[in-house]
Design an enzyme around this catalytic site. Structure first.
Site, short mmCIF file in Angstrom:
data_model
loop_
_atom_site.label_atom_id
_atom_site.label_comp_id
_atom_site.label_asym_id
_atom_site.label_seq_id
_atom_site.Cartn_x
_atom_site.Cartn_y
_atom_site.Cartn_z
N TYR A 133 28.91 -6.70 6.76
CA TYR A 133 29.42 -7.02 5.43
C TYR A 133 28.82 -8.34 4.99
O TYR A 133 29.20 -9.40 5.48
CB TYR A 133 30.96 -7.10 5.52
CG TYR A 133 31.71 -7.25 4.22
CD1 TYR A 133 31.11 -7.22 2.98
CD2 TYR A 133 33.10 -7.44 4.27
CE1 TYR A 133 31.84 -7.36 1.81
CE2 TYR A 133 33.85 -7.57 3.11
CZ TYR A 133 33.22 -7.54 1.89
OH TYR A 133 33.95 -7.68 0.74
N LYS A 161 27.25 -3.36 4.02
CA LYS A 161 27.92 -3.47 2.73
C LYS A 161 27.30 -4.67 2.04
O LYS A 161 27.49 -5.82 2.46
CB LYS A 161 29.43 -3.65 2.89
CG LYS A 161 30.14 -3.76 1.53
CD LYS A 161 31.64 -3.93 1.64
CE LYS A 161 32.27 -4.06 0.25
NZ LYS A 161 33.73 -4.29 0.32
N ILE A 201 30.83 0.93 -1.04
CA ILE A 201 32.21 0.67 -0.63
C ILE A 201 32.84 -0.02 -1.83
O ILE A 201 32.54 -1.18 -2.12
CB ILE A 201 32.28 -0.20 0.63
CG1 ILE A 201 31.66 0.54 1.81
CG2 ILE A 201 33.72 -0.57 0.94
CD1 ILE A 201 31.59 -0.27 3.10
#
Length: 292
Positions: A133, A161, A201
């Site tokens: 992330y 992400k 996402i």
């Protein structure tokens, strides 16, 4: 490489009187699956994980797993105490999961070598795929392009992400093909798909998730004009979803649909009256009328 392609929803955590509202959580999870999303990300930023104890996070995860197949659930794993984070990782991995969503350690701002070591350590300890992330505006540290390109070569790091805000890095990662690139910036979903990214996402996909899934299907089928039209239909909602700190607007919109009460954990605050009025207008444009 693990197949993460699709629209994943960064699931909010419903509260009622400052406690987790498990019936609302499970109902919402089931509705999103019915809308066709690829899966759910539990206890990420939008799930207010930073305001939950580890025990509460595990309770949220277990409640979602009662309703959602394990291969459709990614669990957030964040922290700046590496020893505690690795211990919590072991607890999480006692469950079957699609993966772990792991940001850089926040606040302490490690060096690039420290970031590389951190992700290597987490990935070495992982029994499920890891989704890196990259969100420097929350962690306080940027993972530089060459650093992240090296990190994602680890065999257990399957996806990113991408909230880094650097198009050159995004396209380099897509071109390398070592990880699937899921945008975490909702207004970039159409761009990501057209560039060859894997999807998103998304927190705004709580609302009209079917249209987000439709947009991806249209891109996959080469129907770019139709996908662009779907994106522009969603664009005003995507903007409204972040007009106040996330996830307050999304919770307010879900409350307008009768799916939860719009409570947040302090110090987060609910939306203003003006924002709620704006959200009602935007939802009406998406053929959604308030139910409460």
């Amino acid at each position: 490489m693990s197949a993460f392609r699709g629209i994943w929803v960064a699931l909010v955590t419903p509260f009622r009187d400052d406690e987790i509202d498990f019936p609302a959580l499970q109902h919402l999870a089931g509705k999103l699956l019915d809308d066709g999303v690829r899966g759910l990300v539990v206890c990420g930023t939008s799930g207010e994980a930073a305001a939950l104890s580890h025990a509460e996070q595990l309770a949220v995860l277990d409640a979602v797993l009662e309703r959602v197949p394990a291969d459709q659930v990614i669990m957030g794993l964040a922290g700046n105490n590496q020893r505690e984070l690795l211990a919590f990782q072991q607890q999480i991995q006692q469950r079957a999961l699609a993966g772990l969503l792991v940001p850089a350690p926040y606040y302490i701002r490690p060096s690039q070598a420290g970031l590389e070591s951190f992700f290597q350590t987490v990935a070495d300890a992982a029994t499920v795929p890891v989704v890196l992330y990259d969100i420097p505006y929350r962690t306080g540290v940027r993972i530089e392009r060459e650093t992240i390109r090296r990190i994602v070569r680890h065999p257990r790091i399957a996806a990113v992400k991408d909230c880094g805000g650097d198009l050159d890095t995004t396209t380099a990662l897509i071109a390398d093909g070592n990880a699937e690139i899921l945008t975490g910036e909702d207004l970039q979903i159409f761009n990501n798909l057209c560039l060859g990214g894997a999807g998103a996402i998304s927190v705004s996909a709580h609302i009209r998730a079917d249209l987000y899934v439709q947009m991806q299907r249209q891109v996959d089928n080469g129907e770019l004009a139709a996908a662009r039209a779907t994106f522009y239909r969603l664009r005003e909602w995507m903007q409204a979803a972040f007009c106040e700190p996330n996830p307050a607007p999304v919770k307010a919109a879900l409350a307008l649909q009768g799916l939860l009460v719009p409570d947040l954990r302090a110090p987060m605050q609910g939306c203003s009256v003006a924002t709620r009025e704006r959200l009602a207008d935007v939802l009406a444009q998406l053929d959604l009328k308030p139910r409460i």
